[in-house]
Design an enzyme around this catalytic site. Sequence first.
Site, PDB file in Angstrom:
ATOM      1  N   ASP A 168       0.404  -1.203  -0.125  1.00 36.12           N
ATOM      2  CA  ASP A 168      -0.215  -0.147   0.284  1.00 36.12           C
ATOM      3  C   ASP A 168       1.451   1.194   0.154  1.00 36.12           C
ATOM      4  OD1 ASP A 168      -2.151   1.649  -0.011  1.00 36.12           O
ATOM      5  OD2 ASP A 168      -3.600   0.838   1.712  1.00 36.12           O
TER       6      ASP A 168
HETATM    7  C1  NOJ Z   1      -3.883   4.101   0.195  1.00 39.27           C
HETATM    8  C2  NOJ Z   1      -5.429   2.933   0.067  1.00 39.27           C
HETATM    9  O1  NOJ Z   1      -5.411   2.205   0.992  1.00 39.27           O
HETATM   10  C3  NOJ Z   1      -5.110   1.613  -0.774  1.00 39.27           C
HETATM   11  O2  NOJ Z   1      -6.702   1.139  -0.315  1.00 39.27           O
HETATM   12  C4  NOJ Z   1      -5.101   2.759  -2.064  1.00 39.27           C
HETATM   13  O3  NOJ Z   1      -5.381   1.970  -2.947  1.00 39.27           O
HETATM   14  C5  NOJ Z   1      -3.957   3.393  -2.239  1.00 39.27           C
HETATM   15  N1  NOJ Z   1      -4.043   4.033  -0.995  1.00 39.27           N
HETATM   16  C6  NOJ Z   1      -4.146   3.990  -3.951  1.00 39.27           C
HETATM   17  O4  NOJ Z   1      -4.257   5.645  -3.464  1.00 39.27           O
END
Ligand code: NOJ
Length: 740
Positions: free
Chosen positions: A268
């Site tokens: 993430d």
């Molecule tokens: C953080 C989030 O937790 C995740 O779900 C998301 O896809 C990514 N950022 C990218 O924006």
Amino acid sequence: MSATIAESTKETAAIERRVEALLGQMTLAEKIGQMSQLNASDANAPDYLGDALRAGRVGSVLNVADVEVINELQRIAVEESRLGIPLLVGRDVIHGFKTIMPIPLGQAASFNPDVARDGARIAALEAASAGINWTFAPMIDISRDARWGRIAESLGEDPFLTGVLGAAMVQGFQGDDLAATGTIAACAKHFAGYGASEAGRDYSATNIPENELRNVYLRPFRSAVDAGVTTFMTSFSELDGVPATGNDFLLRQVLRDEWSFDGFVVSDWDSVRQLQVHGLTADDRESAYMAVTAGVDMEMAGDAYISHLEGLVEDGRVSVDTIDTRVANILRIKFELGLFEKPYTDPSRLPPLVSDDALQVARQAALQSVVMLKNDANALPLSKDSISSLAVIGPLADAPYEQLGTWIFDGEPELTITPLASLRDQLSEEVAIRYVRAMETSRSKVSPAFDEAVDAARESDVALLFLGEESILSGEAHSRADINLPGDQAELVRRVKATGKPVIAVVLAGRPLTLSNIVDNVDAILFAWHPGTMGGPAIADLLLGVESPSGKLPATFPRVVGQVPIYYNRKNTGKPPIPETTVLIDDIPVGARQTSVGNTAYHLDAGYTPLYSFGHGLSYAAFRYDNIRVSPAEMSVGDTVTISADLSNDSDVAAEEVVQLYVRDLAASVTRPIRELKGFKRVLVEPGQTVTIDFEIDMDDLSFFGRNMQLTTEPGDFHVWIGGSSDTELRSEFRLVNSE
Ligand code: NOJ
């Protein structure tokens, strides 16, 4: 070997050869470049990323959605870098791109895989026309805590429902052929356990025993792998002391060794470097080491890999083999997507954005996602024949942006049709509508506008209140400790109720809310989640009886927040609650002595039941279930058993009903939940009609992870229920016997 299997085996072998050949030409720096995903959030991205792209230091970008910018980024990667490897272009296309479907939790309320599949298909088509080839969806974190803002993005509390709908979303995004125009790679996230964040506070620690992890939280991820999902994303959270991004048990043992996943894993956002913040590592270099050895193939929006992997390889701490495996995982998906053949996007080869088809899919999804929680004395549907005036009140009756919900980077509020607009449209001259917003936002306090709302209600035949949460009150990092309607909405309801007019509440929200403080002041409640672009027409159709509500709750609605986590498939405990022993706080005699006899598991001030159970949802039709039977009553190992019941529609309204099957394994080596959803079917039942609903279950359906963490099915007695909600009483049973 069938022709198609032979064909796909040949294709797989060809792709593996291409991956090998390409890897053979790559320098270590170029390999590590493929493992790096960078933010490209504006039109200048080709300028500030150009040099890195030319040097082969970028494998993927995210957050760009402009087709010209994306084509230019691809051009630089393909035409100006040494090996010409195209980019993966990732984006959070969570519940639609331009055409916004209901939030995922709303889609889950449809209990309809077609809704999930079609919504994802439309999202993929629209996103692909912008050059996006990878979405960070579906989110399949089991969510049993409505305080958690990200419950909105989830498919609810149940592993089976989440597994079925998550798999349908994967199929919708990826289609049958990842290389076809209009399909994009999907991403199962967040691996794993994120939904169990302590107290529903986003990003907090999770502690999930391995047995529960395997029986509950991991199940939908396994279904996503079975559905062919190409990528996984790690969770921000830690699991039992080891942050997911550095968790080799999850990423290597479970995902690769046990499940044979052959796609790739992305971290993430900056979660590799966060390993240090968690306290797992001392610095970024160790974080890169930890993540790459645990199994993270690509780092999202951080620079730990790009800065440290080369040094780690030179020092002999990370082997070239490890790097090659990670890079091969990424290249494999690039080949499968056909990016080497077609790196550029020509939007004219795809359907126009927000097509009639897309709007139709969004309307159907919204229609099937709305749950009627309550309908006293048939307050709904509203009939044009019996009312001539309607007060439409509340902050969410005409809030185009808010009804779209969380994660709608590309959604356009201008395209939204609100409930107010639809009601005006559908009622035209026949019913006079008086609209009073009463509250600027869902968080506003009492103001003179409340008096206006009360006047409007008094002067109308019915008061229709659009309540709930603005979209920013749910989603990532937007958890709430209090899940009542925010602001002074409950007071608004009280005052409108005092007029004596019928009060209908339509609630638009990103999570289950505690509605105890309004439920007795309204005659009916439609819970519409954040219903998306076409929420207005769908809600109007339901209010006016053009369609019957058919959504069912994908998550339990607590009475008070202190009951959380509360979910239907809980364990029985040694002291299960029953009505006879549930003495509420006001009924305890003064001076009562403590006793240890007859006590059960409940709250003195809330009892043990929720306000609304998982699977609950009313209809304008009157459904009756009876005659449950099981055949054979004794099932041998290896057999299947058929469970049937009759469903009658005792009304003059044709309607769809979601029929649900629950099972309980009465005695097992590891205790099993008191009920588990094992099947569901959405069926249309005509007035006066009786239909027989059959479910077939086999050994796999009855399996669970036992004490040794192996999947097992144990002989013994099972209870089964069929009905319209998880608290159905229509029960039968069968025995699984050991003889072959
Ligand atoms: C953080 C989030 O937790 C995740 O779900 C998301 O896809 C990514 N950022 C990218 O924006």
